[in-house]
Write a protein that holds these residues in place. Structure first.
Motif, PDB file in Angstrom:
ATOM      1  N   TYR A 129       6.014  11.241  -6.827  1.00  0.00           N
ATOM      2  CA  TYR A 129       7.024  10.566  -6.003  1.00  0.00           C
ATOM      3  C   TYR A 129       8.407  11.177  -6.191  1.00  0.00           C
ATOM      4  CZ  TYR A 129       3.350   7.075  -5.532  1.00  0.00           C
ATOM      5  OH  TYR A 129       2.155   6.439  -5.269  1.00  0.00           O
ATOM      6  N   LEU A 130       8.672  11.668  -7.402  1.00  0.00           N
ATOM      7  CA  LEU A 130       9.969  12.261  -7.715  1.00  0.00           C
ATOM      8  C   LEU A 130       9.740  13.666  -8.282  1.00  0.00           C
ATOM      9  CD1 LEU A 130      11.695   9.201  -9.486  1.00  0.00           C
ATOM     10  CD2 LEU A 130      11.932   9.895  -7.088  1.00  0.00           C
ATOM     11  N   PRO A 131       9.422  14.641  -7.419  1.00  0.00           N
ATOM     12  CA  PRO A 131       9.139  15.989  -7.913  1.00  0.00           C
ATOM     13  C   PRO A 131      10.314  16.624  -8.640  1.00  0.00           C
ATOM     14  CG  PRO A 131       9.343  15.952  -5.502  1.00  0.00           C
ATOM     15  CD  PRO A 131       9.288  14.529  -5.958  1.00  0.00           C
ATOM     16  N   THR A 144      13.839   2.198 -16.003  1.00  0.00           N
ATOM     17  CA  THR A 144      14.055   1.308 -14.856  1.00  0.00           C
ATOM     18  C   THR A 144      14.773   2.029 -13.730  1.00  0.00           C
ATOM     19  OG1 THR A 144      14.406  -0.404 -16.520  1.00  0.00           O
ATOM     20  CG2 THR A 144      14.791  -1.006 -14.217  1.00  0.00           C
ATOM     21  N   GLU A 145      15.744   2.851 -14.078  1.00  0.00           N
ATOM     22  CA  GLU A 145      16.475   3.580 -13.047  1.00  0.00           C
ATOM     23  C   GLU A 145      15.523   4.457 -12.231  1.00  0.00           C
ATOM     24  OE1 GLU A 145      19.530   3.000 -12.272  1.00  0.00           O
ATOM     25  OE2 GLU A 145      19.974   1.708 -13.983  1.00  0.00           O
ATOM     26  N   LEU A 146      14.583   5.100 -12.901  1.00  0.00           N
ATOM     27  CA  LEU A 146      13.639   5.957 -12.183  1.00  0.00           C
ATOM     28  C   LEU A 146      12.631   5.131 -11.397  1.00  0.00           C
ATOM     29  CD1 LEU A 146      13.042   8.838 -14.731  1.00  0.00           C
ATOM     30  CD2 LEU A 146      14.582   8.767 -12.773  1.00  0.00           C
ATOM     31  N   LEU A 147      12.252   3.979 -11.930  1.00  0.00           N
ATOM     32  CA  LEU A 147      11.369   3.088 -11.170  1.00  0.00           C
ATOM     33  C   LEU A 147      12.039   2.695  -9.855  1.00  0.00           C
ATOM     34  CD1 LEU A 147       8.646   1.536 -11.295  1.00  0.00           C
ATOM     35  CD2 LEU A 147       9.933  -0.391 -12.254  1.00  0.00           C
ATOM     36  N   GLY A 148      13.327   2.399  -9.926  1.00  0.00           N
ATOM     37  CA  GLY A 148      14.071   2.073  -8.711  1.00  0.00           C
ATOM     38  C   GLY A 148      14.103   3.231  -7.729  1.00  0.00           C
ATOM     39  N   LYS A 149      14.229   4.453  -8.238  1.00  0.00           N
ATOM     40  CA  LYS A 149      14.232   5.626  -7.364  1.00  0.00           C
ATOM     41  C   LYS A 149      12.880   5.800  -6.665  1.00  0.00           C
ATOM     42  CE  LYS A 149      18.437   6.863  -7.979  1.00  0.00           C
ATOM     43  NZ  LYS A 149      19.379   6.598  -6.877  1.00  0.00           N
ATOM     44  N   VAL A 150      11.799   5.514  -7.385  1.00  0.00           N
ATOM     45  CA  VAL A 150      10.468   5.590  -6.781  1.00  0.00           C
ATOM     46  C   VAL A 150      10.358   4.598  -5.629  1.00  0.00           C
ATOM     47  CG1 VAL A 150       8.006   5.143  -7.166  1.00  0.00           C
ATOM     48  CG2 VAL A 150       9.318   6.455  -8.849  1.00  0.00           C
ATOM     49  N   VAL A 151      10.822   3.371  -5.859  1.00  0.00           N
ATOM     50  CA  VAL A 151      10.746   2.338  -4.816  1.00  0.00           C
ATOM     51  C   VAL A 151      11.555   2.756  -3.592  1.00  0.00           C
ATOM     52  CG1 VAL A 151      11.293  -0.062  -4.247  1.00  0.00           C
ATOM     53  CG2 VAL A 151      10.320   0.502  -6.476  1.00  0.00           C
ATOM     54  N   GLU A 152      12.751   3.253  -3.818  1.00  0.00           N
ATOM     55  CA  GLU A 152      13.569   3.711  -2.692  1.00  0.00           C
ATOM     56  C   GLU A 152      12.885   4.839  -1.924  1.00  0.00           C
ATOM     57  OE1 GLU A 152      18.145   2.698  -3.973  1.00  0.00           O
ATOM     58  OE2 GLU A 152      17.341   4.657  -4.577  1.00  0.00           O
ATOM     59  N   LYS A 153      12.211   5.706  -2.662  1.00  0.00           N
ATOM     60  CA  LYS A 153      11.545   6.851  -2.019  1.00  0.00           C
ATOM     61  C   LYS A 153      10.402   6.387  -1.120  1.00  0.00           C
ATOM     62  CE  LYS A 153      10.960  11.417  -1.849  1.00  0.00           C
ATOM     63  NZ  LYS A 153      10.698  12.186  -3.080  1.00  0.00           N
ATOM     64  N   VAL A 154       9.548   5.496  -1.609  1.00  0.00           N
ATOM     65  CA  VAL A 154       8.380   5.090  -0.815  1.00  0.00           C
ATOM     66  C   VAL A 154       8.750   4.122   0.299  1.00  0.00           C
ATOM     67  CG1 VAL A 154       6.819   5.497  -2.757  1.00  0.00           C
ATOM     68  CG2 VAL A 154       7.704   3.175  -2.365  1.00  0.00           C
ATOM     69  N   PHE A 169       9.436  13.337 -18.363  1.00  0.00           N
ATOM     70  CA  PHE A 169       8.713  12.379 -17.535  1.00  0.00           C
ATOM     71  C   PHE A 169       7.519  13.007 -16.812  1.00  0.00           C
ATOM     72  CE2 PHE A 169      12.959  10.526 -17.836  1.00  0.00           C
ATOM     73  CZ  PHE A 169      12.663   9.197 -18.117  1.00  0.00           C
ATOM     74  N   GLU A 170       7.360  14.306 -16.917  1.00  0.00           N
ATOM     75  CA  GLU A 170       6.412  15.029 -16.068  1.00  0.00           C
ATOM     76  C   GLU A 170       4.991  14.496 -16.162  1.00  0.00           C
ATOM     77  OE1 GLU A 170       5.477  19.613 -14.764  1.00  0.00           O
ATOM     78  OE2 GLU A 170       6.451  19.232 -16.692  1.00  0.00           O
ATOM     79  N   ASP A 171       4.556  14.090 -17.354  1.00  0.00           N
ATOM     80  CA  ASP A 171       3.170  13.663 -17.539  1.00  0.00           C
ATOM     81  C   ASP A 171       3.000  12.144 -17.564  1.00  0.00           C
ATOM     82  OD1 ASP A 171       2.201  16.312 -17.709  1.00  0.00           O
ATOM     83  OD2 ASP A 171       2.897  16.417 -19.792  1.00  0.00           O
ATOM     84  N   ALA A 172       4.060  11.400 -17.288  1.00  0.00           N
ATOM     85  CA  ALA A 172       3.985   9.936 -17.317  1.00  0.00           C
ATOM     86  C   ALA A 172       3.622   9.388 -15.947  1.00  0.00           C
ATOM     87  CB  ALA A 172       5.319   9.342 -17.770  1.00  0.00           C
ATOM     88  N   THR A 173       2.856   8.303 -15.932  1.00  0.00           N
ATOM     89  CA  THR A 173       2.564   7.618 -14.677  1.00  0.00           C
ATOM     90  C   THR A 173       3.690   6.643 -14.350  1.00  0.00           C
ATOM     91  OG1 THR A 173       1.407   5.764 -15.713  1.00  0.00           O
ATOM     92  CG2 THR A 173       0.086   7.721 -15.175  1.00  0.00           C
ATOM     93  N   GLY A 205       0.788  -1.226   0.000  1.00  0.00           N
ATOM     94  CA  GLY A 205       0.000   0.000   0.000  1.00  0.00           C
ATOM     95  C   GLY A 205       0.818   1.274   0.000  1.00  0.00           C
ATOM     96  N   LYS A 206       2.107   1.174  -0.337  1.00  0.00           N
ATOM     97  CA  LYS A 206       2.986   2.340  -0.297  1.00  0.00           C
ATOM     98  C   LYS A 206       3.141   3.023  -1.654  1.00  0.00           C
ATOM     99  CE  LYS A 206       5.757   0.483   3.514  1.00  0.00           C
ATOM    100  NZ  LYS A 206       7.121   0.057   3.945  1.00  0.00           N
ATOM    101  N   LEU A 207       2.671   2.371  -2.715  1.00  0.00           N
ATOM    102  CA  LEU A 207       2.901   2.879  -4.066  1.00  0.00           C
ATOM    103  C   LEU A 207       1.659   2.647  -4.919  1.00  0.00           C
ATOM    104  CD1 LEU A 207       4.689   3.923  -6.393  1.00  0.00           C
ATOM    105  CD2 LEU A 207       5.683   1.637  -6.567  1.00  0.00           C
ATOM    106  N   ASP A 208       1.246   3.692  -5.640  1.00  0.00           N
ATOM    107  CA  ASP A 208       0.130   3.621  -6.584  1.00  0.00           C
ATOM    108  C   ASP A 208       0.700   3.790  -7.978  1.00  0.00           C
ATOM    109  OD1 ASP A 208      -2.094   3.960  -8.192  1.00  0.00           O
ATOM    110  OD2 ASP A 208      -3.081   5.407  -6.882  1.00  0.00           O
TER     111      ASP A 208
END
Length: 426
Positions: free
Chosen positions: A168-170, A248-258, A177-181, A157-160
Motif C-alpha cells: 500500500y505504501l511502496p 499509527t501514522e503509517l496506518l493512517g496513510k494506508v487508510v487514506e491511500k485505499v 517497515f518493509e517486511d511488516a504487515t 473490502g478495500k484493505l487486507d
C-alpha cells in the motif's frame, strides 16, 4: 407546470440539509498563541505537563487543524438520566482510601468524566473551568479513531490487514517497515526502532514533521513519510508489543491511500456524522493539513462517550445505524495468541492481563474485562460490554504516564465504578 429544473432547485436545499458540512482547514490561531506567550506558554512548551491543565482544552489553537463539522440537521438524542453518586465511592492511593472526588480532582487533575450505563447517563462532571461543550485534546485516544477508520476500509473490502504494508505504501521499501504487515503495524508489533527525545515518549523529528511545536525546524522532515523513511528494525517483527506513534501514522496513510480521501474527511462522513455528536471535532495538523493520526484529535468528553456507546452497542449508533463493523469489535475483544504473546513481552503487562490489538487495549482487572482507549496525561475511554458501561474522562495530569497514574485509574477508580454499576439492576 413545473419544469424539471425548477423541481431540482426546490429539492436542492432539502438535499443539502442532510449533508455534512465540509471539513475545513483552520490555520494557527496567532492571537491565542500571543496571548499564551504573555503567561510563559509558547508553541515550544504548550504540551509540557506543567501546562496541560490549561492547554489541553485549547490544544488545537497552538497548531493548524482540520475542523470536522456536524450534519446540518443534527438533532442528537439526549441520554435518559439515572444519577449515581459515583464520586462518593472510595478507592486507594498510597496513603490509604479516599473518595473518587479527591482522587480524580485533586490527585489526577481530572477535568471531566461522563459515565453511561445501559444507555443512561449515570454521572457527569466538569471541573477546572472546563465546560460540557468544550473540546479537549485526546492525545493517544486518537490512535483508536484511526483504527476505527481502518476497520471500515476492511469491511468495505478495500484493505487486507495481512498484506505487507509496502503493498500500500511502496515508499517504505528499504526501511524497517518493509517486511511488516499492516496488521503488525496496527498491533504495534512492527519491530521498528525509534530513539525517544530526552524526557519524551516520541522522537522530536516526527513531531517536527507534524508542526506540533510550530513550523518544522528540519527541512528534510516535511511529513511523516519523510520521517518513516529514516527508520529501521530493532526487534523481531510480530513478536513484541512496542508502543510507537509512527505505527499509527503509517496506518493512517494506508487508510487514506485505499480510500482516496484524507482522514479528517473520512472521520466526518463515516463516524462523526453518524454518532449523534453534539460539537465539531478538531484534528490537529501540520501546515499542509496532514493530521496527527496518533494524537491530534480534540473533542468534548460527552462526544467521546458517544463513541464508546457505539462500541458498547456492537457498532450501532443511537439512531440504529451501523457505524463500526461488529466483526472488528468482536475480534478486538477476543484477541489472539499473537497479541497475547506480544503483550507479555512489553512493559504494560505488569499493569494487567490483556493485549494490545488494532490500536486498542483490552484489559482484565479485578473481574472486569474491558476495552480501553488511552492517552497520556489521563485521557481515557473505557467500554465494558458485559455491563454496557462507558467511562470517558479527560485530565491534565502533570506527568505523561507515571505508573501511579495508571494504577490509580485502571486498578482503583475504574474497578470501583464498574463494581458499583454491576450492583445496579436498572
Amino acid at each position: 407546470m413545473k419544469t424539471i429544473a425548477s423541481i431540482l432547485l426546490l429539492a436542492l436545499p432539502l438535499a443539502l440539509a442532510h449533508q455534512a458540512q465540509a471539513v475545513e482547514f483552520k490555520p494557527l490561531d496567532n492571537a491565542f498563541v500571543q496571548q499564551s506567550a504573555a503567561f510563559g506558554v509558547t508553541q515550544d512548551n504548550w504540551d509540557h505537563g506543567a501546562h496541560a491543565g490549561v492547554t489541553f482544552p485549547n490544544a488545537y489553537r497552538f497548531t493548524p487543524h482540520m475542523e470536522i463539522s456536524l450534519p446540518v440537521d443534527v438533532n442528537p438524542r439526549e441520554w435518559p438520566e439515572r444519577p449515581q453518586a459515583l464520586l462518593q465511592l472510595t478507592a486507594a492511593d498510597l496513603d490509604g482510601e479516599h473518595s473518587l472526588e479527591v482522587l480524580l480532582r485533586d490527585r489526577l487533575k481530572n477535568h471531566s468524566m461522563v459515565v453511561l450505563n445501559k444507555g443512561s447517563l449515570v454521572h457527569q462532571h466538569f471541573w477546572n473551568g472546563y465546560g460540557a461543550g468544550q473540546t479537549h485534546l485526546q492525545m493517544s485516544v486518537t490512535k483508536s479513531f484511526t483504527s476505527l477508520l481502518t476497520s471500515i476500509a476492511v469491511a468495505q473490502g478495500k484493505l487486507d490487514m495481512d498484506r505487507a504494508i509496502i503493498q500500500y505504501l511502496p515508499e517504505l521499501k528499504g526501511t524497517g517497515f518493509e517486511d511488516a504487515t499492516v496488521q503488525e503495524v496496527a498491533d504495534m508489533r512492527s519491530g521498528i526502532g525509534v530513539t525517544f527525545s530526552e524526557g519524551k515518549l516520541w522522537d522530536d523529528r516526527m513531531t517536527e514533521a507534524q508542526d506540533w511545536n510550530g513550523d518544522s525546524k528540519y527541512p528534510d522532515m516535511r511529513g511523516v513519510m519523510d520521517y518513516a523513511n529514516t527508520l529501521d528494525n530493532h526487534r523481531p517483527i510480530g513478536k513484541v508489543y512496542d508502543y510507537l506513534d509512527v505505527n499509527t501514522e503509517l496506518l493512517g496513510k494506508v487508510v487514506e491511500k485505499v480510500q482516496g480521501q484524507p482522514l479528517a474527511e473520512l472521520l466526518e462522513s463515516q463516524i462523526w456524522g453518524k454518532i449523534g455528536a453534539q460539537q465539531p471535532a478538531k484534528w490537529m495538523s501540520n501546515r499542509n493539513g496532514e493530521v496527527v493520526a496518533s494524537g491530534g484529535l480534540n473533542m468534548t468528553t460527552r462526544d467521546l462517550a458517544k463513541v464508546g456507546e457505539v462500541i458498547a452497542n456492537k457498532g450501532v449508533s443511537q439512531q440504529g445505524e451501523r457505524v463500526i463493523p461488529a466483526e472488528f469489535i468482536e475480534a478486538l475483544f477476543q484477541g489472539d495468541d499473537k497479541v497475547r504473546f506480544a503483550w507479555q513481552q512489553g512493559k504494560e503487562s505488569a499493569l494487567a492481563t490483556g493485549w494490545y490489538k488494532d490500536q486498542f487495549r483490552v484489559l482484565d482487572i479485578k473481574g472486569h474485562k474491558f476495552i480501553a482507549m488511552v492517552g497520556i496525561h489521563g485521557q481515557i475511554l473505557v467500554i465494558e460490554p458485559k455491563s454496557q458501561t462507558v467511562i470517558a474522562m479527560n485530565s491534565g495530569f502533570g506527568e505523561m504516564e507515571p505508573p501511579r497514574m495508571a494504577i490509580l485509574i485502571f486498578q482503583q477508580i475504574i474497578p470501583a465504578i464498574l463494581d458499583k454499576l454491576a450492583q445496579d439492576k436498572a
